[in-house]
Design a protein around this motif. Structure first.
Motif, mmCIF file in Angstrom:
data_model
loop_
_atom_site.group_PDB
_atom_site.id
_atom_site.type_symbol
_atom_site.label_atom_id
_atom_site.label_comp_id
_atom_site.label_asym_id
_atom_site.label_seq_id
_atom_site.Cartn_x
_atom_site.Cartn_y
_atom_site.Cartn_z
ATOM 1 N N GLU A 263 59.592 57.768 44.252
ATOM 2 C CA GLU A 263 60.390 58.976 44.455
ATOM 3 C C GLU A 263 59.597 60.058 45.168
ATOM 4 O O GLU A 263 58.365 60.057 45.163
ATOM 5 N N PRO A 264 60.280 61.018 45.807
ATOM 6 C CA PRO A 264 59.586 62.133 46.456
ATOM 7 C C PRO A 264 58.829 62.979 45.437
ATOM 8 O O PRO A 264 59.148 62.986 44.250
ATOM 9 N N ASP A 265 57.832 63.701 45.923
ATOM 10 C CA ASP A 265 57.049 64.601 45.073
ATOM 11 C C ASP A 265 57.144 66.016 45.654
ATOM 12 O O ASP A 265 56.558 66.291 46.706
ATOM 13 N N PRO A 266 57.881 66.925 45.005
ATOM 14 C CA PRO A 266 58.036 68.276 45.557
ATOM 15 C C PRO A 266 56.720 69.036 45.669
ATOM 16 O O PRO A 266 56.613 69.940 46.496
ATOM 17 N N LEU A 267 55.715 68.697 44.840
ATOM 18 C CA LEU A 267 54.476 69.453 44.890
ATOM 19 C C LEU A 267 53.597 69.026 46.067
ATOM 20 O O LEU A 267 53.116 69.857 46.838
ATOM 21 N N THR A 268 53.373 67.727 46.225
ATOM 22 C CA THR A 268 52.505 67.255 47.312
ATOM 23 C C THR A 268 53.268 67.007 48.606
ATOM 24 O O THR A 268 52.657 66.708 49.636
ATOM 25 N N LEU A 269 54.605 67.106 48.550
ATOM 26 C CA LEU A 269 55.471 66.867 49.705
ATOM 27 C C LEU A 269 55.460 65.413 50.150
ATOM 28 O O LEU A 269 55.839 65.099 51.276
ATOM 29 N N ALA A 270 55.020 64.509 49.284
ATOM 30 C CA ALA A 270 55.047 63.084 49.607
ATOM 31 C C ALA A 270 56.487 62.583 49.598
ATOM 32 O O ALA A 270 57.240 62.855 48.670
ATOM 33 N N GLU A 271 56.876 61.887 50.637
ATOM 34 C CA GLU A 271 58.206 61.310 50.744
ATOM 35 C C GLU A 271 58.125 59.797 50.524
ATOM 36 O O GLU A 271 57.083 59.191 50.760
ATOM 37 N N PRO A 272 59.213 59.169 50.064
ATOM 38 C CA PRO A 272 59.163 57.724 49.794
ATOM 39 C C PRO A 272 59.029 56.912 51.072
ATOM 40 O O PRO A 272 59.485 57.308 52.136
ATOM 41 N N GLY A 273 58.378 55.771 50.941
ATOM 42 C CA GLY A 273 58.252 54.843 52.049
ATOM 43 C C GLY A 273 59.276 53.735 51.916
ATOM 44 O O GLY A 273 60.293 53.863 51.241
ATOM 45 N N GLY A 274 59.001 52.616 52.553
ATOM 46 C CA GLY A 274 59.939 51.513 52.509
ATOM 47 C C GLY A 274 59.913 50.748 51.208
ATOM 48 O O GLY A 274 60.834 50.004 50.901
ATOM 49 N N GLY A 275 58.864 50.910 50.435
ATOM 50 C CA GLY A 275 58.763 50.209 49.170
ATOM 51 C C GLY A 275 57.314 49.969 48.818
ATOM 52 O O GLY A 275 56.425 50.025 49.677
ATOM 53 N N SER A 276 57.056 49.724 47.560
ATOM 54 C CA SER A 276 55.695 49.482 47.112
ATOM 55 C C SER A 276 55.731 48.621 45.862
ATOM 56 O O SER A 276 56.742 48.532 45.172
ATOM 57 N N GLY A 277 54.613 48.000 45.586
ATOM 58 C CA GLY A 277 54.510 47.170 44.396
ATOM 59 C C GLY A 277 53.061 46.994 44.024
ATOM 60 O O GLY A 277 52.159 47.151 44.849
ATOM 61 N N GLY A 278 52.823 46.674 42.777
ATOM 62 C CA GLY A 278 51.453 46.471 42.335
ATOM 63 C C GLY A 278 51.398 45.879 40.956
ATOM 64 O O GLY A 278 52.388 45.900 40.213
ATOM 65 N N ILE A 279 50.254 45.335 40.625
ATOM 66 C CA ILE A 279 50.062 44.755 39.297
ATOM 67 C C ILE A 279 48.609 44.955 38.885
ATOM 68 O O ILE A 279 47.702 44.874 39.725
#
Length: 391
Positions: A263-279
């Motif tokens: 999701e977007p982050d109003p504080l850092t202004l980071a916008e979502p990309g196409g997708g991410s995953g991790g383990i």
């Protein structure tokens, strides 16, 4: 001057690192815990942008200490190594979160939550961000309903290094960031499966962010799963995000993972990309069982009358319980809400003289502590405690 939103690779990497490093509802536990985690993550290009995903090897250290009431602190440090220096940059992410909760009355509690974070990405996408945010929260907990209303305010700083041309000069942009707003969440269901909705609105240096979504949370005392879908209205347009997060503990080991569009982050202004995953595979290095519980007798007679007595019942509920209720043959097996007093739940009831059987409901599920006196089975396959009230 407002700093430009982080470029796509920064945005996805920043959001994914926060997601995999942040504790969240699925990672908190009672007592003390220090764990080492290793794994990998991948970040896809933004929607509509062609390109290969960026992949990272990640390793981190996580430490936490929480009380049975949900108050505590958690810190995490995550290091990422890019497998392709062209597609992504090495990163370092650190987060410290804390919360303190206090009961107001049965079913209601008030608290304050805070978070501090730092994030850095190396070449070829140099980026730095620091921030702190927090605010008050009001929580309502019933056996089948849970609601939370939270306010948040935060400030931060970011440094963006831009190169307009491959061989051109580097432009450095420093910016002070801020945001304030509120979020609300309502969940309903059984103690182990909850579904509901959420909403939020935030004003920030980048503009207004609004969100609304649905949640599905499953778990309790072991494996846990969360599924979420959100619709966002940001200064850059509409976004739909969502994902799945899980934790699978087993002895001193744990397996945590996520998959989705952050999701977007109003504080850092980071916008979502196409997708991410991790383990991440974690190994417990240091830990203790839940903080010691007071174990007084479950009941004591406070006052005696002609045909019945006033009895006070006190119990330490299971870790993470949001609501405790007393039920027994002297209440005709109707639940009676208990009030939280520190680490204990307590209630006073009228009990006729004689022998009685009783138990508890923890968030709607049957519960009987180990110290329950003279536990006996009933026709439903449960165990009931025994209470003898003498004149």
């Amino acid at each position: 001057m407002r700093a430009p939103p982080p470029p796509p690779r920064w945005s996805g990497l920043l959001a994914a690192a926060f997601l995999i490093a942040a504790p969240g509802a699925l990672a908190s536990a009672q007592g003390t815990d220090v764990s080492l985690e290793v794994g990998g993550s991948t970040i896809a290009p933004p929607v509509g942008v062609e390109g290969d995903p960026a992949r990272f090897l990640v390793a981190g250290l996580r430490a936490s200490r929480f009380t049975l009431g949900g108050s505590g602190v958690l810190g995490s440090l995550l290091v990422g190594r890019a497998l392709d220096d062209v597609l992504g940059g090495d990163f370092l992410s650190g987060t410290v979160e804390g919360s303190a909760w206090r009961p107001l009355r049965p079913r209601w509690s008030v608290g304050v939550e805070a978070r501090g974070f730092g994030f850095a990405v190396a070449e070829p996408f140099p980026y730095r961000a620091l921030g702190v945010e927090g605010g008050p929260s009001l929580r309502f907990s019933a056996p089948h309903v849970a609601a939370t209303l939270s306010g948040v305010a935060g400030s931060g700083w970011s440094r963006t290094e831009l190169r307009r041309y491959a061989e051109g000069p580097v432009e450095v942009v420093d910016d002070e960031l801020w945001r304030y707003g509120a979020t609300a969440e309502l969940l309903a269901g059984s103690g182990r499966l909850m579904a509901g909705v959420s909403a939020g609105i935030h004003e920030s240096v980048g503009g207004t962010y609004r969100s609304g979504g649905i949640r599905l949370v499953a778990g309790g005392g072991g494996p846990a799963l969360e599924v979420r879908v959100d619709g966002w209205r940001t200064p850059l347009g509409g976004e739909v995000t969502g994902g799945l997060a899980f934790i699978l503990p087993s002895g001193g080991w744990s397996l945590r993972g996520f998959l989705g569009r952050s999701e977007p982050d109003p504080l850092t202004l980071a916008e979502p990309g196409g997708g991410s995953g991790g383990i991440l595979l974690g190994r417990r290095l240091l830990g203790s069982d839940p903080l010691p519980r007071a174990r007084p007798p479950l009941h004591r007679v406070v006052e005696q009358g002609g045909e019945e007595a006033i009895v006070e019942v006190r119990v330490a509920g299971p870790g993470g319980a949001r609501q405790m209720e007393l039920t027994g043959d002297f209440t005709f097996w109707e639940p009676v809400a208990m009030a939280r007093e520190g680490e204990l739940w307590t209630v006073r009831v009228e009990v006729p003289y004689g022998t009685h059987h009783f138990g508890f409901l923890a968030d709607g599920d049957w519960y009987l502590p180990d110290e329950a006196p003279d536990a006996v089975p009933d026709e439903w396959g449960r165990k009931n405690a025994t209470m003898v009230i003498e004149r």
